[in-house]
Design a protein around this motif. Structure first.
Motif, mmCIF file in Angstrom:
data_model
loop_
_atom_site.group_PDB
_atom_site.id
_atom_site.type_symbol
_atom_site.label_atom_id
_atom_site.label_comp_id
_atom_site.label_asym_id
_atom_site.label_seq_id
_atom_site.Cartn_x
_atom_site.Cartn_y
_atom_site.Cartn_z
ATOM 1 N N LYS A 1 -2.889 -15.797 -8.948
ATOM 2 C CA LYS A 1 -3.725 -14.627 -8.679
ATOM 3 C C LYS A 1 -3.517 -13.533 -9.714
ATOM 4 C CE LYS A 1 -5.016 -11.484 -4.945
ATOM 5 N NZ LYS A 1 -4.737 -11.083 -3.545
ATOM 6 N N ILE B 1 -3.776 -17.633 1.351
ATOM 7 C CA ILE B 1 -3.864 -16.359 0.646
ATOM 8 C C ILE B 1 -2.567 -15.597 0.847
ATOM 9 C CG2 ILE B 1 -5.169 -14.238 0.414
ATOM 10 C CD1 ILE B 1 -6.626 -16.775 -0.383
ATOM 11 N N ASN C 1 -10.722 -13.835 -14.702
ATOM 12 C CA ASN C 1 -10.787 -13.854 -13.241
ATOM 13 C C ASN C 1 -10.945 -12.404 -12.797
ATOM 14 O OD1 ASN C 1 -10.665 -14.426 -10.540
ATOM 15 N ND2 ASN C 1 -8.469 -14.756 -10.493
#
Length: 294
Positions: free
Chosen positions: A226, A20, A269
């Motif tokens: 992301k 992450i 998303n």
């Protein structure tokens, strides 16, 4: 806060091998960019480094957006509304942090219960199928018995008319039961075949979606995976994060991803679901399909 889970044959996945970027990009002098994801509730666990279980909790809790970073279950960072909170002020948020972590714990427990229920449902479906087969066999035996009863009734001249009529009704019912059992078995076979076909289509769409995201990164349309929040692709246009793409980009992706461009394809998303999902509307079948990647 409520962590999203997938039911009905899917399963909750607490990510355990995902790097992450939030763990590696903490800038103490700049306010974190969070507005695009402030409604994205998630709990991500990274076990890629042996001996260091890193966790990243993001949630909109009672109207405020919190990010909590932990290593081996100990808090290492706290952000509120995108602002980094110094460690000496963490005590002021102790009750909120405790409440958030307790909700995460409850959500994990519920996810495990949901997963176990899905397994029980699957086992029950197998038992039901076995019972249907037994019922069909029993129906065949009932039909044979009805025939023997009819023959006995003919041999026995003293057989009462009422008993003969009962035997005939039993025979007719046995035939109906056998026909119904046959229809049930055929329907079960068709449903199973369709489920396998749908699963294979979902795998193809998922693999193709990963390739598409890789192309978006390669073409620098988005800086990282992301940052891709939504995308659409059809026979007329292509949009990324709400922005219509130039015609040369659209033509490239339309040609390469005909499977998506041939229908009404969209990718989202968002905070409504944990992870990645997409839906594709087929023009020929007029059916929608969800494919989720975790």
């Amino acid at each position: 806060m409520k962590t999203n889970h997938i039911k009905g044959g899917m399963l909750l996945i607490v990510t355990t091998a995902l790097t992450i970027s939030a763990f590696a990009q903490q800038n103490d002098t700049m306010k974190r960019a969070f507005n695009m994801g402030r409604y994205n509730n998630s709990d991500v666990i990274d076990n890629s480094v042996p001996g260091k279980a890193r966790e990243h909790i993001s949630t909109n809790w009672k109207g405020r957006y919190y990010e909590i970073l932990l290593v081996n279950d100990k808090i290492t960072g706290l952000y509120v509304e995108g602002e980094k909170i110094p460690s000496e002020k963490w005590g002021a948020y102790s009750k909120t942090i405790a409440a958030i972590r307790e909700q995460v714990r409850k959500d994990r427990i519920q996810a495990r219960k949901d997963q176990e229920q899905a397994r029980r449902d699957q086992r029950q479906a197998m038992l039901d199928e076995q019972q249907a087969k037994k019922d069909q066999e029993q129906a065949a035996r009932d039909q044979e018995q009805a025939k023997r009863d009819q023959e006995q009734a003919r041999r026995d001249e003293l057989q009462a008319k009422e008993e003969q009529e009962d035997a005939q009704r039993d025979q007719a019912q046995a035939r109906l039961d056998q026909e119904q059992a046959g229809r049930d078995q055929e329907q079960a076979r068709l449903d199973q075949a369709q489920a396998r076909k749908d699963q294979e289509e979902a795998r193809k769409d998922q693999a193709l979606m990963k390739q598409l995201i890789a192309d978006l990164l390669s073409d620098t349309i988005v800086p990282n995976e992301k940052s891709l929040h939504e995308m659409t692709l059809n026979s007329e246009e292509m949009t990324v994060n709400g922005t219509k793409q130039p015609d040369n980009v659209f033509q490239k992706y339309k040609e390469k991803y005909k499977r998506f461009a041939g229908g009404e394809f969209s990718f989202e998303n968002s905070g409504n679901r944990h992870g990645i999902h997409m839906s594709r509307q087929s023009i020929s079948s007029n059916m929608s399909q969800d494919v989720r990647s975790f």
